[in-house]
Design a protein around this motif. Structure first.
Motif, short mmCIF file in Angstrom:
data_model
loop_
_atom_site.label_atom_id
_atom_site.label_comp_id
_atom_site.label_asym_id
_atom_site.label_seq_id
_atom_site.Cartn_x
_atom_site.Cartn_y
_atom_site.Cartn_z
N UNK A 149 -0.53 -20.94 1.75
CA UNK A 149 -1.82 -20.27 1.90
C UNK A 149 -1.63 -18.76 1.96
N UNK A 150 -2.46 -18.03 1.21
CA UNK A 150 -2.38 -16.57 1.16
C UNK A 150 -3.77 -15.98 1.33
N UNK A 151 -3.92 -15.07 2.30
CA UNK A 151 -5.20 -14.39 2.47
C UNK A 151 -5.31 -13.15 1.59
N UNK A 152 -4.17 -12.58 1.19
CA UNK A 152 -4.19 -11.44 0.27
C UNK A 152 -2.87 -11.38 -0.48
N UNK A 153 -2.93 -11.59 -1.78
CA UNK A 153 -1.74 -11.56 -2.62
C UNK A 153 -1.60 -10.16 -3.22
N UNK A 154 -0.45 -9.55 -2.99
CA UNK A 154 -0.18 -8.25 -3.61
C UNK A 154 0.48 -8.41 -4.96
N UNK A 155 1.53 -9.23 -5.00
CA UNK A 155 2.30 -9.45 -6.21
C UNK A 155 2.22 -10.94 -6.55
N UNK A 156 1.38 -11.29 -7.51
CA UNK A 156 1.18 -12.69 -7.84
C UNK A 156 2.44 -13.33 -8.42
N UNK A 157 3.19 -12.58 -9.22
CA UNK A 157 4.41 -13.13 -9.80
C UNK A 157 5.44 -13.45 -8.72
N UNK A 158 5.50 -12.62 -7.68
CA UNK A 158 6.41 -12.88 -6.57
C UNK A 158 6.03 -14.18 -5.87
N UNK A 159 4.74 -14.40 -5.67
CA UNK A 159 4.27 -15.63 -5.04
C UNK A 159 4.60 -16.83 -5.93
N UNK A 160 4.40 -16.68 -7.25
CA UNK A 160 4.72 -17.76 -8.18
C UNK A 160 6.19 -18.15 -8.08
N UNK A 161 7.06 -17.15 -8.05
CA UNK A 161 8.50 -17.44 -7.98
C UNK A 161 8.86 -18.12 -6.67
N UNK A 162 8.28 -17.64 -5.58
CA UNK A 162 8.58 -18.24 -4.28
C UNK A 162 8.14 -19.70 -4.23
#
Length: 225
Positions: A149-162
Motif C-alpha cells: 500500500x502506498x499513499x504517495x508514490x514518488x518513483x513508480x518504477x522503483x515501486x514496480x521493481x520492489x
C-alpha cells in the motif's frame, strides 16, 4: 500477570544499531592505526582535531560521532568506509496508509483471512533472515494474495521493481499494488508504459469483484481507493 518487555521503537533500535556500528568501525580503525604506527597526534593534525579527542573517538569513549567523522578517521588510517542499507522490517506507518488498508479490507469477503505485516520469505537463507514484509496478505482455500500500500508514490518504477523482487522471492502468484485515489497517482498511471500493464494485467474492477466473492483475482492488479 507476567511482565511484558517494552516494545523497542525505531529510535531505540536505530540508536543501538548506530552505536554498535561505530564501535565496530573504530575497533578496525584502532587496529589499523597500531599496525601503521600512526599516532593520535598525526591523525588529529590531519583532521584538525586534538589528539585527545581523536583518542576518545577511536576508543569509543564518546557516544556522539557522526558518520562523516567516522569516514574521516578511517581515511586517516588508510581505510575507506562503504555502507549499504538493507530491509529490516516494517517502516513506521502513517494514518493515511492505515486508513487505505482499512478501506481495502472492507471490500473483501469475510470468508478470507486478512493479515498485516506478512513476511516475504519466512525461511532463512544462508543464515540471514529476509526481513522484508508485505503490508497485508489475503488467504483462503484457493487464495493467496499479497498487498503493498502506498499513499504517495514518488518513483513508480522503483515501486514496480520492489514489488517484482518481493513477488519473485516470496513465490507469490498474485500481488495487489494499493494506491490512494489521488490525481497524482492517476496521472502516474496514465503516463506509465506497457511494462506497468504487463506487470499488473488484471483490472481493478475484476480484482475487487473476485476478492469480494472470496476468489483469487487471477493475477496482479493495481487498485485505487
Amino acid at each position: 500477570m507476567p511482565h511484558m518487555p517494552a516494545r523497542r521503537g525505531p529510535l531505540t533500535r536505530g540508536t543501538e544499531r548506530g552505536m554498535s556500528l561505530v564501535q565496530a568501525l573504530m575497533r578496525e580503525a584502532e587496529a589499523a592505526r597500531i599496525a601503521n604506527g600512526t599516532s593520535y597526534v598525526a591523525i588529529g593534525r590531519a583532521l584538525r582535531l586534538g589528539s585527545g579527542q581523536v583518542a576518545k573517538i577511536m576508543r569509543s569513549q564518546t557516544s556522539r560521532v557522526s558518520v562523516v567523522r567516522v569516514a574521516q578517521i578511517l581515511e586517516a588510517v588508510g581505510l575507506r568506509l562503504a555502507a549499504s542499507a538493507f530491509p529490516a522490517g516494517p517502516p513506521v506507518r502513517d494514518a493515511g496508509q492505515l486508513a487505505l488498508l482499512a478501506r481495502f479490507r472492507e471490500r473483501i469477503s469475510p470468508a478470507l483471512r486478512w493479515s498485516e505485516e506478512v513476511p516475504v520469505v519466512e525461511l532463512m537463507t544462508a543464515g540471514i533472515a529476509d526481513l522484508r514484509a508485505w503490508d497485508a496478505g489475503i488467504d483462503g482455500a484457493a487464495v493467496r494474495v499479497r498487498l503493498d500500500a502506498e499513499t504517495h508514490v514518488g518513483d513508480l518504477q522503483l515501486v514496480q521493481r520492489r514489488v517484482a523482487l518481493k513477488q519473485r522471492d516470496g513465490l507469490v502468484g498474485c500481488v495487489i499494488l494499493l494506491l490512494s485515489d489521488t490525481q497524482h497517482h492517476r496521472r502516474l498511471l496514465r503516463v506509465a508504459g506497457d511494462g506497468l500493464r504487463a506487470q499488473f494485467p488484471v483490472s481493478q474492477r475484476a480484482a475487487l469483484r473476485a476478492l469480494r466473492d472470496g476468489a483469487a483475482p487471477g493475477g496482479n492488479a493495481i487498485v485505487l481507493l
